[in-house]
Design a protein around this motif. Structure first.
Motif, PDB file in Angstrom:
ATOM      1  N   ILE A 314       0.844  -1.184   0.000  1.00 15.07           N
ATOM      2  CA  ILE A 314       0.000   0.000   0.000  1.00 15.07           C
ATOM      3  C   ILE A 314       0.887   1.244   0.000  1.00 15.07           C
ATOM      4  N   ILE A 315       0.525   2.203  -0.844  1.00 15.49           N
ATOM      5  CA  ILE A 315       1.294   3.443  -0.950  1.00 15.49           C
ATOM      6  C   ILE A 315       0.475   4.576  -0.346  1.00 15.49           C
ATOM      7  N   SER A 316       1.035   5.255   0.636  1.00 16.74           N
ATOM      8  CA  SER A 316       0.339   6.372   1.274  1.00 16.74           C
ATOM      9  C   SER A 316       0.396   7.598   0.370  1.00 16.74           C
ATOM     10  N   THR A 317      -0.555   8.523   0.568  1.00 17.98           N
ATOM     11  CA  THR A 317      -0.635   9.720  -0.265  1.00 17.98           C
ATOM     12  C   THR A 317      -0.529  10.963   0.599  1.00 17.98           C
ATOM     13  N   ASN A 318       0.323  11.878   0.181  1.00 14.95           N
ATOM     14  CA  ASN A 318       0.481  13.157   0.862  1.00 14.95           C
ATOM     15  C   ASN A 318      -0.098  14.307   0.051  1.00 14.95           C
ATOM     16  N   ILE A 319      -0.214  14.112  -1.259  1.00 16.69           N
ATOM     17  CA  ILE A 319      -0.845  15.106  -2.126  1.00 16.69           C
ATOM     18  C   ILE A 319      -1.754  14.377  -3.108  1.00 16.69           C
ATOM     19  N   GLY A 320      -2.743  15.102  -3.618  1.00 19.85           N
ATOM     20  CA  GLY A 320      -3.628  14.548  -4.645  1.00 19.85           C
ATOM     21  C   GLY A 320      -4.622  13.553  -4.101  1.00 19.85           C
ATOM     22  N   PHE A 321      -5.595  13.227  -4.916  1.00 14.17           N
ATOM     23  CA  PHE A 321      -6.526  12.152  -4.594  1.00 14.17           C
ATOM     24  C   PHE A 321      -6.970  11.486  -5.891  1.00 14.17           C
ATOM     25  N   PRO A 322      -7.424  10.252  -5.810  1.00 18.04           N
ATOM     26  CA  PRO A 322      -7.662   9.467  -7.030  1.00 18.04           C
ATOM     27  C   PRO A 322      -8.890   9.907  -7.806  1.00 18.04           C
ATOM     28  N   GLN A 323      -8.777   9.921  -9.117  1.00 21.70           N
ATOM     29  CA  GLN A 323      -9.948  10.076  -9.965  1.00 21.70           C
ATOM     30  C   GLN A 323     -10.728   8.766  -9.929  1.00 21.70           C
ATOM     31  N   GLY A 324     -12.017   8.864  -9.786  1.00 21.24           N
ATOM     32  CA  GLY A 324     -12.850   7.670  -9.717  1.00 21.24           C
ATOM     33  C   GLY A 324     -13.559   7.534  -8.390  1.00 21.24           C
ATOM     34  N   GLY A 325     -13.113   8.255  -7.358  1.00 22.78           N
ATOM     35  CA  GLY A 325     -13.785   8.213  -6.070  1.00 22.78           C
ATOM     36  C   GLY A 325     -15.098   8.965  -6.110  1.00 22.78           C
ATOM     37  N   VAL A 326     -16.040   8.577  -5.259  1.00 28.19           N
ATOM     38  CA  VAL A 326     -17.362   9.211  -5.235  1.00 28.19           C
ATOM     39  C   VAL A 326     -17.250  10.679  -4.833  1.00 28.19           C
ATOM     40  N   ILE A 327     -16.396  10.960  -3.866  1.00 26.70           N
ATOM     41  CA  ILE A 327     -16.301  12.309  -3.316  1.00 26.70           C
ATOM     42  C   ILE A 327     -15.245  13.158  -4.027  1.00 26.70           C
ATOM     43  N   SER A 328     -14.408  12.541  -4.848  1.00 26.86           N
ATOM     44  CA  SER A 328     -13.308  13.264  -5.492  1.00 26.86           C
ATOM     45  C   SER A 328     -13.769  14.431  -6.365  1.00 26.86           C
ATOM     46  N   PRO A 329     -14.806  14.285  -7.216  1.00 30.12           N
ATOM     47  CA  PRO A 329     -15.190  15.397  -8.090  1.00 30.12           C
ATOM     48  C   PRO A 329     -15.580  16.663  -7.336  1.00 30.12           C
ATOM     49  N   ILE A 330     -16.381  16.528  -6.278  1.00 31.01           N
ATOM     50  CA  ILE A 330     -16.809  17.746  -5.574  1.00 31.01           C
ATOM     51  C   ILE A 330     -15.661  18.356  -4.794  1.00 31.01           C
ATOM     52  N   LEU A 331     -14.739  17.531  -4.280  1.00 31.11           N
ATOM     53  CA  LEU A 331     -13.560  18.075  -3.618  1.00 31.11           C
ATOM     54  C   LEU A 331     -12.698  18.845  -4.619  1.00 31.11           C
ATOM     55  N   ALA A 332     -12.629  18.332  -5.850  1.00 28.55           N
ATOM     56  CA  ALA A 332     -11.870  19.024  -6.896  1.00 28.55           C
ATOM     57  C   ALA A 332     -12.484  20.381  -7.205  1.00 28.55           C
ATOM     58  N   ASN A 333     -13.807  20.455  -7.236  1.00 28.12           N
ATOM     59  CA  ASN A 333     -14.478  21.732  -7.475  1.00 28.12           C
ATOM     60  C   ASN A 333     -14.306  22.693  -6.309  1.00 28.12           C
ATOM     61  N   ILE A 334     -14.345  22.156  -5.087  1.00 27.32           N
ATOM     62  CA  ILE A 334     -14.145  22.999  -3.900  1.00 27.32           C
ATOM     63  C   ILE A 334     -12.746  23.615  -3.931  1.00 27.32           C
ATOM     64  N   TYR A 335     -11.781  22.810  -4.325  1.00 27.64           N
ATOM     65  CA  TYR A 335     -10.391  23.285  -4.374  1.00 27.64           C
ATOM     66  C   TYR A 335     -10.243  24.455  -5.345  1.00 27.64           C
ATOM     67  N   LEU A 336     -10.953  24.395  -6.492  1.00 26.71           N
ATOM     68  CA  LEU A 336     -10.821  25.429  -7.514  1.00 26.71           C
ATOM     69  C   LEU A 336     -11.878  26.525  -7.403  1.00 26.71           C
ATOM     70  N   HIS A 337     -12.724  26.456  -6.387  1.00 31.09           N
ATOM     71  CA  HIS A 337     -13.766  27.485  -6.249  1.00 31.09           C
ATOM     72  C   HIS A 337     -13.143  28.870  -6.080  1.00 31.09           C
ATOM     73  N   ASP A 338     -12.154  28.982  -5.208  1.00 30.31           N
ATOM     74  CA  ASP A 338     -11.501  30.275  -5.013  1.00 30.31           C
ATOM     75  C   ASP A 338     -10.734  30.711  -6.263  1.00 30.31           C
ATOM     76  N   PHE A 339     -10.274  29.741  -7.047  1.00 30.14           N
ATOM     77  CA  PHE A 339      -9.635  30.073  -8.321  1.00 30.14           C
ATOM     78  C   PHE A 339     -10.643  30.732  -9.255  1.00 30.14           C
ATOM     79  N   ASP A 340     -11.875  30.193  -9.284  1.00 28.30           N
ATOM     80  CA  ASP A 340     -12.936  30.818 -10.084  1.00 28.30           C
ATOM     81  C   ASP A 340     -13.152  32.264  -9.657  1.00 28.30           C
ATOM     82  N   LEU A 341     -13.189  32.480  -8.343  1.00 24.23           N
ATOM     83  CA  LEU A 341     -13.411  33.835  -7.839  1.00 24.23           C
ATOM     84  C   LEU A 341     -12.252  34.759  -8.220  1.00 24.23           C
ATOM     85  N   LYS A 342     -11.032  34.221  -8.201  1.00 22.53           N
ATOM     86  CA  LYS A 342      -9.867  35.017  -8.590  1.00 22.53           C
ATOM     87  C   LYS A 342      -9.959  35.447 -10.058  1.00 22.53           C
TER      88      LYS A 342
END
Length: 690
Positions: A314-342
């Protein structure tokens, strides 16, 4: 009945109350009430507050207290009745057993609907005042909320796709929801590492996908739903990826509606976005909106779960998250929400002037009624330093910016965005793929479409008879075109046609039933045409795709049925390739289609049409014909499944066709779900079916 007020309850925490009369508690037994701390931020480990059922200890006013009998040294009590007040639900335990069951009659229980209504009010208050939102973990502790999340994903394909272990949603029981709700309460729930696999990118290379444990998907879906309730009211209108009632078509429609006068396009691409997301930055964005440490801890557990391959480390993760997870898409949008505002802030500072300066020569030509294609000039000045505009649309990690201004302005915007991404979001802008395109001389490539601005000389010039046939309006507009050459080349690389688009046999389907062959071709055709239902060159695209796929289908049928020519195929099955059953009823066909563009775009889940062609070339739908039979054991007609028996021995030959023939000739027996379970459990004692 004992009536306990809130003030008196606070004094009674950890003390014994003699029961005089209670419908739920037998007369003469003692009732012990334990209050749980509602503030999580002061604890480092949830297990310090919520211990396992055998060791119920809590922290009250800074002191650790036993929730069992105060006169006993046993950590789990000696068999008395213990009530734990959990705000959204109450649990009761009778006797020494460690099994806790939800008791919806106890004080403090509120339905999921009531809790969601309170949650909704908090969201509105956050939007108005900025007060952080609480109570997410309370909803997750309710088994009914987890059951509702299960109902949303149980029919998905991934429900039977295992993660690193062999667990699926098959055979899930009600007790699991109760146990999971309790583990969320005491902080012991952990997510399994995801199973990593790689898929090919349309432009070359591989994209890593993470396949979570299906059981974990239920909890992730519950978390995703809560985040969606909050952020759907916060997200920018320019964000379209992975959102309800939004998608590729809404993004493309925004391009058409807002970028009509653009002089330049900037195609934005973030390098390895999902793989490089900073966990701490993401959590800081969440905590600025959410005040619920228990929920934040679950987010951390999702991010830190890691990934692996079957039977490997098993490989631990310190950055990023996998594409394909149920929660990954909305977390990706949350991360870039402030980018949209910028970007919207940059837009406001960039925009300049009220209207573009009119071209005096064009104005004179309109007044004289001399505007025509041959002598056409643009109505407004092509270069106006006093008028600038910028428009922005994003889908996931791809974005498109339309600019009215100079190329130097675009270079400045591009450099500014690269700096913001690196400094504030710890991301890299892919400078090679982030192109600046002249909107009228070339095209941008966005969501599988060619985007460009039309040349007015090619448009129909409109005149108004009531004004002496003078020109009404002639201007440029955004156009969306399907990349027909790219699509044909992809169909060629998969095996449907030659490089020039001449149809060929698709040999991978030779050993499929005729109905399956036609179904596959029609599915691919409909998927592509639905996705490109907004394009201006829809007529040429639909004619080309229909011709290639229908005649490729006919050639495949010719090889399968030993028919020499296409003429014999159409003579035998008709112009629409009609397949009939024994009664003469048409069960499958390939009719002609209309080449006219649909009035309304057809919603589709496809967002990568080139990749869709690749995917469908290796996908084989299980034949539905065998599922119409009755169970071979009990004769039941519903819940039919296929039980595989006596698989043919593996042939030493490794070529694709031989391995496919082995699979297609495997013996299968239709049985109902109940009998199938008995077979696999070894409890079937009827006649031998092999």
């Amino acid at each position: 009945m004992i009536r306990i007020t809130n003030s008196f309850y606070n004094q009674l925490v950890g003390f014994e109350i003699p029961v005089v009369s209670n419908n739920d508690v037998p007369y003469g037994e003692s009732l012990y009430i334990v209050g749980l701390s509602q503030e999580w931020s002061g604890t480092q480990n949830l297990s310090k507050i919520f211990k396992a059922e055998e060791n119920l200890k809590v922290v009250v006013n800074g002191k650790r207290k036993n929730s069992g009998n105060p006169e006993s040294r046993k950590t789990g009590g000696f068999g008395g009745i213990i009530v734990r007040n959990m705000s959204s639900s109450a649990y009761i335990r009778k006797g020494p057993s460690s099994k806790a069951i939800p008791d919806f009659k106890l004080s403090g229980y509120e339905s999921v609907e009531v809790d969601l209504n309170k949650f909704d009010k908090q969201i509105l208050e956050y939007i108005k005042t900025g007060k952080r939102i609480e109570g997410l973990s309370n909803l997750l502790r309710n088994p009914n909320f987890l059951i509702a999340s299960y109902s949303k994903i149980k029919s998905n394909t991934g429900a039977i796709t295992p993660g690193l272990n062999s667990e699926t949603l098959d055979g899930i029981k009600l007790e699991w929801f109760e146990k999971t709700a309790d583990s969320i309460v005491n902080g012991s729930y952990n997510f399994e590492p995801v199973r990593r696999k790689f898929i090919l990118k349309p432009k070359g290379g591989e994209r890593p996908l993470g396949i979570p444990n299906p059981i974990d998907k239920i909890v992730q879906e519950a978390m995703r739903h809560l985040l969606e309730l909050i952020y759907e009211r916060i997200f920018s209108e320019s964000s379209h990826g992975f959102r309800p009632n939004k998608g590729c078509h809404t993004a493309l429609n925004q391009v058409k509606m807002t970028m009509g006068y653009s002089s330049w396009f900037i195609e934005g691409d973030i390098s390895k976005y999902f793989d490089t997301i900073n966990h701490n930055h993401l959590v800081s964005k969440l905590t600025s909106v959410i005040k619920d440490q228990a929920f934040i801890d679950l987010i951390y557990k999702v991010l830190k779960a890691g990934y692996g391959f079957p039977n490997k480390k098993i490989i631990s993760t310190n950055i990023g998250f996998p594409q394909g997870g149920v929660i990954s898409p909305i977390l990706a949008n949350i991360y870039l929400h402030d980018f949209d505002l910028k970007i919207l802030e940059i837009t406001e500072s960039f925009n300049k002037g009220l209207r573009r300066k009119a071209n005096p020569e064009y104005t004179k030509m309109v007044r004289d009624g001399k505007v025509d294609r041959k002598h056409f000039i643009y109505p407004a000045m092509s270069v106006d330093t006093h008028f600038k505009r910028m428009k922005y649309v994003r889908y996931a990690d791809d974005f498109l910016i339309g600019v009215i201004g100079s190329k130097a302005d675009c270079e400045g915007i591009k450099s500014n965005i690269a700096g913001i991404l690196k400094k504030e979001f710890f991301l890299e802008l892919n400078l090679e793929k982030t192109k600046i395109t002249n909107a009228k001389q070339d095209f941008a490539f966005f969501l599988g479409h060619h985007v460009h601005i039309s040349v007015p000389t090619k448009d129909k010039i409109q005149y108004l008879p009531k004004r002496g046939n003078k020109l009404v309006r002639i201007t440029s507009r955004p156009l969306l075109d399907a990349p027909i050459k790219k699509i044909v080349l992809k169909l060629n690389s998969v095996g449907y046609c030659k490089t020039n688009g001449t149809p060929t046999r698709f040999v991978k389907l030779l050993y499929e039933p005729l109905t399956e062959i036609i179904y596959k071709y029609k599915s691919l055709q409909n998927g592509l045409l639905n996705y490109y239902s907004m394009v201006n060159n829809y007529g040429r695209l639909s004619a080309r795709i229909h011709y290639i796929l229908k005649y490729s289908c006919a050639l495949t049928i010719a090889s399968k049925m030993k028919l020499g020519t296409l003429k014999q195929v159409f003579s035998h099955y008709g112009a629409n390739l009609e397949i009939k059953n024994e009664k003469g009823e048409i069960i499958q066909n390939y009719p002609k289609i209309s080449y006219s563009r649909p009035k309304e775009p057809i919603k589709t889940k496809i967002f990568d049409p080139i990749g869709y062609i690749e995917k469908t070339s290796t996908y084989f739908k299980r034949s539905l014909a065998t599922f119409d039979q009755a169970c071979m054991i009990c004769g039941k007609l519903d819940t039919i499944e296929m039980h595989h028996v006596n698989k043919l021995k593996n042939n030493p030959s490794k070529d694709w066709l031989t391995s496919r023939m082995i699979k297609m000739n495997r013996k299968q027996i239709p049985v109902c779900q109940n009998c199938h379970q008995l077979i696999h459990k070894g409890k079937y004692d009827g006649p031998k079916i092999i």
